[in-house]
Design an enzyme around this catalytic site. Sequence first.
Site, PDB file in Angstrom:
ATOM      1  N   ARG A  33     -14.575 -12.182   0.048  1.00  0.00           N
ATOM      2  CA  ARG A  33     -13.824 -12.537   1.254  1.00  0.00           C
ATOM      3  C   ARG A  33     -14.699 -12.730   2.487  1.00  0.00           C
ATOM      4  O   ARG A  33     -14.184 -12.935   3.582  1.00  0.00           O
ATOM      5  CB  ARG A  33     -12.731 -11.497   1.517  1.00  0.00           C
ATOM      6  CG  ARG A  33     -11.603 -11.549   0.486  1.00  0.00           C
ATOM      7  CD  ARG A  33     -10.507 -10.567   0.804  1.00  0.00           C
ATOM      8  NE  ARG A  33      -9.464 -10.607  -0.223  1.00  0.00           N
ATOM      9  CZ  ARG A  33      -8.568  -9.646  -0.402  1.00  0.00           C
ATOM     10  NH1 ARG A  33      -8.582  -8.574   0.384  1.00  0.00           N
ATOM     11  NH2 ARG A  33      -7.653  -9.753  -1.355  1.00  0.00           N
ATOM     12  N   SER A  52       0.825  -1.206   0.000  1.00  0.00           N
ATOM     13  CA  SER A  52       0.000   0.000   0.000  1.00  0.00           C
ATOM     14  C   SER A  52       0.860   1.258   0.000  1.00  0.00           C
ATOM     15  O   SER A  52       0.568   2.231  -0.716  1.00  0.00           O
ATOM     16  CB  SER A  52      -0.925  -0.005   1.222  1.00  0.00           C
ATOM     17  OG  SER A  52      -1.820  -1.092   1.166  1.00  0.00           O
ATOM     18  N   LYS A  65     -13.762  -7.625  -3.329  1.00  0.00           N
ATOM     19  CA  LYS A  65     -12.306  -7.628  -3.457  1.00  0.00           C
ATOM     20  C   LYS A  65     -11.905  -8.646  -4.532  1.00  0.00           C
ATOM     21  O   LYS A  65     -12.703  -9.005  -5.393  1.00  0.00           O
ATOM     22  CB  LYS A  65     -11.664  -7.954  -2.111  1.00  0.00           C
ATOM     23  CG  LYS A  65     -11.893  -6.898  -1.038  1.00  0.00           C
ATOM     24  CD  LYS A  65     -11.051  -5.662  -1.298  1.00  0.00           C
ATOM     25  CE  LYS A  65     -11.106  -4.696  -0.133  1.00  0.00           C
ATOM     26  NZ  LYS A  65     -10.180  -3.550  -0.324  1.00  0.00           N
ATOM     27  N   GLY A  96      -6.013  -3.528  -7.487  1.00  0.00           N
ATOM     28  CA  GLY A  96      -7.024  -2.523  -7.191  1.00  0.00           C
ATOM     29  C   GLY A  96      -6.420  -1.163  -6.923  1.00  0.00           C
ATOM     30  O   GLY A  96      -6.935  -0.134  -7.387  1.00  0.00           O
ATOM     31  N   SER A 144     -12.472   1.818   6.077  1.00  0.00           N
ATOM     32  CA  SER A 144     -11.004   1.727   6.016  1.00  0.00           C
ATOM     33  C   SER A 144     -10.346   3.093   6.146  1.00  0.00           C
ATOM     34  O   SER A 144      -9.391   3.415   5.439  1.00  0.00           O
ATOM     35  CB  SER A 144     -10.571   1.047   4.718  1.00  0.00           C
ATOM     36  OG  SER A 144     -11.182  -0.208   4.560  1.00  0.00           O
ATOM     37  N   ARG A 153       1.496   4.108  -3.138  1.00  0.00           N
ATOM     38  CA  ARG A 153       1.211   5.513  -2.867  1.00  0.00           C
ATOM     39  C   ARG A 153       2.456   6.362  -3.102  1.00  0.00           C
ATOM     40  O   ARG A 153       2.394   7.430  -3.716  1.00  0.00           O
ATOM     41  CB  ARG A 153       0.707   5.682  -1.429  1.00  0.00           C
ATOM     42  CG  ARG A 153      -0.736   5.241  -1.227  1.00  0.00           C
ATOM     43  CD  ARG A 153      -1.060   5.013   0.252  1.00  0.00           C
ATOM     44  NE  ARG A 153      -2.484   4.800   0.469  1.00  0.00           N
ATOM     45  CZ  ARG A 153      -3.119   3.653   0.232  1.00  0.00           C
ATOM     46  NH1 ARG A 153      -2.443   2.609  -0.247  1.00  0.00           N
ATOM     47  NH2 ARG A 153      -4.412   3.529   0.482  1.00  0.00           N
ATOM     48  N   ASP A 170      -8.555  -6.217   5.368  1.00  0.00           N
ATOM     49  CA  ASP A 170      -7.675  -7.180   4.696  1.00  0.00           C
ATOM     50  C   ASP A 170      -7.297  -8.342   5.610  1.00  0.00           C
ATOM     51  O   ASP A 170      -6.863  -9.391   5.135  1.00  0.00           O
ATOM     52  CB  ASP A 170      -6.395  -6.493   4.205  1.00  0.00           C
ATOM     53  CG  ASP A 170      -6.583  -5.790   2.869  1.00  0.00           C
ATOM     54  OD1 ASP A 170      -7.635  -6.003   2.223  1.00  0.00           O
ATOM     55  OD2 ASP A 170      -5.688  -5.025   2.461  1.00  0.00           O
TER      56      ASP A 170
END
Length: 426
Positions: free
Chosen positions: A346, A31, A342, A103, A202, A35, A315
């Site tokens: 999930r 992640s 996702k 994603g 999130s 970014r 997650d």
Amino acid sequence: MIDPRTLPDPLPIEPLASPPDVDVVLPGSKSITNRALVCAALAEGRSVLRGALFADDTRAMLGVLEGLGISTRADEATATIEVDGCGGHLPGTEAHVDANQSGTTARFAVPLAALGEVPVVVDAHPQMRGRPMGDQFAALRSMGVTITELGEPDRLPARITGPIDGAETSLPGDTSSQFITGLLLAGGASSMQVALTTEPISRPYIEMTGAVMRSFGAAVDDDGDRRWRVGGGYVGTDYRVEPDASAASYFLAAAAITGGRVRIDGLGRNALQGDVAFAEVLGEMGCRVDLGPDHVEVSGRASRGVEVDLSDISDTAPTLAVVAAFAESPTRVDGIGFIRDKESDRVAGPVTELRRAGVDAEERDDGFVIRPAGLPNPATFATYDDHRMAMAFSLVGLVVAGIEISDPGCVAKTFPGFFQALDQLR
């Protein structure tokens, strides 16, 4: 590193001879790497990312940047990536870029492409093509961006033609934090206000985005509710990526189901990633947890079930489902209905696979209930082309003999060295 796509399929998991007592070394955060790559691409000057993750998702982002005309140089041996930033102005060549199954890459690439003035087609793997994009498309259209779907409505592939001609937009917060993050990352290159019409899911991932943006010099004003103001531009930065907290969850969970000890340095209560809070959930289940400023250690068994809302650390839901199967009382997980969209469903997936192993598991609209009664049975687990399912259900094999993982190669998406890293527990 062994390419996981060359491993036997299904892959047998050998039980541990004894509970682990180890310090585990993990790769950088997916992640944060993605970014930081966007911030570096939009920065004035050169950036160096150290400790970067090399996996399918980050390679997809590198491919998008190269397709948009951003020059990058990656050295996997030293986990380093150099990026020559464009100063907020894309080179301006028509492009066709592919987010693959990522994603983050898809949801970051669309607003990034919208900063330019020439058409860019953003495409993806069929799995990612099936995931929603409508909220982000609508937000960008409200700022003058032309988006033409080339397949299904509100799905990739799509042709994006900028520039963004507006400094304010709104969108729902309860579909995907990636939509919001993509807009904020693009907005940091100039100026943008993003307001949410519903409570964000999130939120820690959005806060992580703000922290990375600030490290590259952008201004980020979070009103603490549902409105962000960003801008000021990015500057080239020497940036260190912290270890992946989502990846850490599997190793902390290994301690929890075996009664062993696992410590991970570089992650702690000061981490940018909200998923480090998974350790606190294990503490509620009976583990001993040492969460320092820059380390996390879990020891002892997770013996009791919990009732927990995982909306902020979704997650980790498949991982917690596995841990719950080894506890001595039921666990109920809520707040995660959105993770049905996702890489796989999930919510349904963990329930189906635990039932395959004889565990009493029940699917709910917004989560699941696990009612353990002894150890799971031997099974060959399906993984649904989902890296998190493969990694989570591999943990069962550390305790139960006769466990196999179908399609182990899918871990290449975010953690290609997972099965070698799992051997650190031995």
